[in-house]
Design an enzyme around this catalytic site. Structure first.
Site, PDB file in Angstrom:
ATOM      1  N   LYS A 196       0.900  -1.209  -0.029  1.00  0.00           N
ATOM      2  CA  LYS A 196      -0.073  -0.140  -0.081  1.00  0.00           C
ATOM      3  C   LYS A 196       0.933   1.199   0.142  1.00  0.00           C
ATOM      4  CE  LYS A 196      -3.979  -2.256   1.095  1.00  0.00           C
ATOM      5  NZ  LYS A 196      -3.405  -3.827   1.084  1.00  0.00           N
TER       6      LYS A 196
HETATM    7  C1  LIG Z   1      -4.023  -4.886   0.578  1.00  0.00           C
HETATM    8  C2  LIG Z   1      -3.106  -6.163   0.648  1.00  0.00           C
HETATM    9  C3  LIG Z   1      -3.400  -7.111  -0.481  1.00  0.00           C
HETATM   10  C4  LIG Z   1      -4.606  -7.204  -1.286  1.00  0.00           C
HETATM   11  O1  LIG Z   1      -4.519  -5.971  -2.222  1.00  0.00           O
HETATM   12  P1  LIG Z   1      -5.853  -5.703  -3.004  1.00  0.00           P
HETATM   13  O2  LIG Z   1      -5.220  -4.360  -3.701  1.00  0.00           O
HETATM   14  O3  LIG Z   1      -6.850  -5.321  -1.859  1.00  0.00           O
HETATM   15  O4  LIG Z   1      -6.142  -6.808  -3.745  1.00  0.00           O
HETATM   16  C5  LIG Z   1      -2.527  -8.404  -0.600  1.00  0.00           C
HETATM   17  N1  LIG Z   1      -1.283  -8.222   0.246  1.00  0.00           N
HETATM   18  C6  LIG Z   1      -1.263  -7.428   1.402  1.00  0.00           C
HETATM   19  C7  LIG Z   1       0.003  -7.517   2.155  1.00  0.00           C
HETATM   20  C8  LIG Z   1      -2.156  -6.166   1.368  1.00  0.00           C
HETATM   21  O5  LIG Z   1      -1.786  -5.359   2.314  1.00  0.00           O
END
Ligand SMILES: *Cc1c(COP(=O)(O)O)cnc(C)c1O
Length: 460
Positions: free
Chosen positions: A99
């Site tokens: 993120k």
């Molecule tokens: C948010 C997240 C995901 C999933 O990503 P999306 O964009 O919501 O599909 C997978 N792994 C981690 C560690 C995350 O923080």
């Protein structure tokens, strides 16, 4: 470049900065680009040049100079992205999850989008998080002038580290609450606030509401760049030739990350398959395999909590690409009324598989013993699915697994999988002092609307 809502049959257009300020479209749909220009030369370029190339295609109401400055401020000295063998590691940013790639940049995009639209009110960023978005938003937005962030996380659905990353984050404009439900409950409640005109009007003199979830274009578009970067690195190392297709396996929750991969393909990247990897909350797996999206099932709390989701918001953007507004409105009306919808015309670029908690633990253990790589549980879901996909299809196209979190962020699970109770390797700085930092936010609520009202009235 203009953007329109996935649910707007009239196709009303807005500019990029307006879409970023709004987060969600007024009709409850998601903003999508009106077109997908192709990215020119990108192979061999540094990351910030690739990011600049991608963003200027879409954010046409930002000046080139502005974008360069913002990319520089976001990533200089702290680039979350590193290509490492078969993995694209996205967890080297401020909070050790993927993120960060978008959220280190997002506050810069948001503040300049607010200025461009003459918004004088404070922007209130409402966040529903399954764990990682919350900490990344808080880290990115602490003390950013003209903004306030209010984060809701499922009290019993995040790891200890994830919780501490949120509750110890200092910033006069930050507010963090646990909620009694799961991520879907939090996301639905936040979406309802966006669509509640009366609620918004109550605060309109002082506040505008927006979102830093991947429903916001300002979150989604920066993620396209790392797909190009991964490709560029493979060409540079001589592992593929320019023009060859490659596959990506993407650990998936809200469908934001994998959708950025789809947008990369539409922007000209030679992508073969995008393999959606889920945990045992495998709604997306069923959907891609059968064409039926059915959220009427028990929500499971797994060891990959950031993927514990039954309603994946960004899927709406893919349905829009495949079938337009008509398909979206039919699907999402049905989803609201019956909890399921049927749609069978997804692009065949998409494949899917899932991993149970047992398979995930086994993968963490096996990969460590095979080559010393320590995977976090989300990345391990991706790795396990990658192996299943290859075995099932015999596809020997070069395949990259997106590594979405540092194993140190999920130390208890990884320690248990490896049987040593610890995570080999050095803990990143940002995770090291969490246990001793003061806890600044401790509230738990079952009424998100009321909590937002309290925060905003107190700060009027
Ligand atoms: C948010 C997240 C995901 C999933 O990503 P999306 O964009 O919501 O599909 C997978 N792994 C981690 C560690 C995350 O923080």
């Amino acid at each position: 470049m203009h953007f329109s809502s996935t649910r707007d049959k009239l196709g009303n257009r807005v500019g990029a900065s307006e879409a970023i300020v709004a987060g969600l479209a007024p009709d409850g749909g998601l903003y999508v680009p009106g077109e997908f220009p192709r990215l020119g030369d990108f192979v061999g370029k540094p990351y910030d040049e690739i990011a600049f190339g991608v963003l200027r295609l879409f954010l046409t109401d930002f000046s080139g100079e502005e974008l360069r400055k913002q990319i520089h401020a976001a990533y200089d000295g702290c680039l979350p992205v590193k290509s490492n063998g078969g993995y694209l590691e996205l967890f080297h940013g401020r909070t050790s999850a993927f993120k960060d790639v978008a959220l280190q940049l997002f506050p810069h995009l948001l503040t300049s989008a607010l200025a461009k639209n003459g918004v004088r009110q404070t922007a209130v960023v409402l966040v529903a998080t399954s764990g990682d978005t919350g900490s990344a938003v808080l880290a990115g937005m602490a003390d950013v002038p003209g903004t306030r962030a209010i984060v809701f996380y499922p009290e019993n659905g995040v790891s200890r580290t994830q919780r501490l990353q949120m509750t110890t984050r200092a910033g006069a404009n930050l507010h963090v609450f646990g909620i009694k439900g799961n991520f879907d409950d939090a996301q639905t409640a936040v979406k309802n606030i966006f669509e509640d005109k009366v609620f918004r009007a109550e605060f309109a003199d002082k506040y505008v509401f927006t979102s830093a979830n991947s429903i916001n274009l300002g979150r989604l578009l920066p993620q396209i760049a790392y797909y190009f970067h991964a490709y560029s690195e493979l060409v540079r190392k001589g592992e593929i030739e320019g023009g060859d297709e490659i596959n990506f396996v993407v650990p998936t929750g809200n469908f934001g990350n994998i959708l950025a991969g789809w947008y990369a393909k539409k922007t000209g990247l030679p992508v073969g398959k995008l393999v959606c990897a889920t945990n045992s909350n495998n709604v997306l797996y069923d959907f891609i395999k059968t064409g039926v999206y059915n959220k009427n099932r028990a929500f499971q709390t797994t060891i990959s909590p950031s993927m514990d989701i039954l309603v994946s918001s960004n899927l709406e953007r893919l349905v829009y690409d495949a079938g337009g507004c008509g398909a979206v409105v039919a699907a999402y009306t049905s989803l609201r009324e019956t909890g399921l919808f049927k749609y069978e015309q997804l692009p065949d670029t998409f494949d899917a598989d899932f991993a149970t908690d047992e398979e995930t633990m086994e993968t963490i253990r096996r990969v460590y013993h095979d080559d010393g790589t320590v995977l976090d549980p989300h990345t391990a879901v991706g790795k396990c699915v990658c192996e299943k996909y290859k075995q099932r299809t015999g596809d020997d196209t070069r395949t990259v697994v997106l590594a979405t979190a540092s194993p140190h962020k999920f130390a208890e699970t990884v320690g248990r999988a490896l049987g040593c109770g610890c995570v080999p390797g050095e803990t990143p700085d940002n995770l090291r002092d969490l246990e001793t930092k003061p806890v600044l936010h401790g509230g738990v609520t079952d009424d998100i609307g009321e909590e937002i009202r309290n925060v905003l009235n107190k700060n009027r």
